[in-house]
Design an enzyme around this catalytic site. Structure first.
Site, PDB file in Angstrom:
ATOM      1  N   SER A  42       0.798  -1.226   0.000  1.00  0.00           N
ATOM      2  CA  SER A  42       0.000   0.000   0.000  1.00  0.00           C
ATOM      3  C   SER A  42       0.831   1.277   0.000  1.00  0.00           C
ATOM      4  O   SER A  42       0.320   2.343  -0.314  1.00  0.00           O
ATOM      5  CB  SER A  42      -0.961   0.018   1.182  1.00  0.00           C
ATOM      6  OG  SER A  42      -0.272   0.242   2.382  1.00  0.00           O
ATOM      7  N   LYS A  80       0.860   4.474   6.670  1.00  0.00           N
ATOM      8  CA  LYS A  80       0.195   5.342   5.690  1.00  0.00           C
ATOM      9  C   LYS A  80       0.754   6.748   5.803  1.00  0.00           C
ATOM     10  O   LYS A  80       1.417   7.108   6.768  1.00  0.00           O
ATOM     11  CB  LYS A  80      -1.320   5.405   5.930  1.00  0.00           C
ATOM     12  CG  LYS A  80      -2.042   4.081   5.951  1.00  0.00           C
ATOM     13  CD  LYS A  80      -2.122   3.424   4.610  1.00  0.00           C
ATOM     14  CE  LYS A  80      -2.867   2.085   4.741  1.00  0.00           C
ATOM     15  NZ  LYS A  80      -2.489   1.130   3.768  1.00  0.00           N
TER      16      LYS A  80
END
Length: 182
Positions: A42, A80
């Site tokens: 990700s 993230k």
């Protein structure tokens, strides 16, 4: 007899040093920094599967920092990029990020990834995704750099500040990754 006393003093001295070192390591790891391994794709191209990272635990989180936090719906930890801070209005229009009405170029997105994103992640506003017009106090809005393959705030909403473990400070490479045998 004198030799025995000096040997026991030497052992005691080493034992004290060892205990102090262990206490320092535990304190540093619990309150200052820790290391972990990245799993998943990700955050590509910024971080790849199995990259090793050091996380600083005593930092002020800013926009575009990369953070590690506890997943809002599992025991896993996610990595993230912070896009929205409390009070920010976030919008994606024609695959361009707008924060508080200002257009932002995202240089950390891989160019071919950026091109493949075109009209694929879709336009959104915070209101549409979360029902909130701005990022609420004590929360963050986070996105993965690999927008086409990231489970992030677009899906699970805002993350509470207290779920953040810390900011990624740097990546290090294990000896076997750089060709040096263990």
């Amino acid at each position: 007899m004198k030799k025995k006393k000096s040997l026991s003093k030497e052992i005691l001295s080493w034992l004290k040093a060892f205990v102090i070192a262990i206490i320092i390591v535990i304190l540093c790891r619990n309150y200052l920094f820790t290391s972990t391994t990245v799993y998943g794709e990700s955050m590509e191209p910024t971080f790849s599967e199995h990259d090793r990272i050091i996380i600083g635990k005593q930092t002020k989180i800013s926009r575009f920092d990369i953070v590690v936090f506890q997943s809002p719906n599992s025991e896993e930890y996610f990595i993230k990029r912070v896009i929205g801070l409390p009070g920010d209005h976030i919008e994606m229009k024609d695959d361009v990020l707008y924060i508080n009405g200002k257009k932002y170029h995202e240089p950390y997105l891989k160019e071919e990834n950026e091109l493949s994103i075109r009209n694929m992640i879709g336009d959104f506003t915070l209101q549409e995704l979360t029902g909130e017009p701005v990022v609420p106090e004590e929360t963050l809005f986070v996105l993965g750099d690999n927008r086409l393959n990231s489970y992030d705030s677009r899906f699970f909403g805002f993350i509470p500040n207290d779920s953040v473990i810390g900011e990624v400070k740097f990546r290090y490479f294990p000896l076997d990754k750089i060709g040096i045998p263990d």
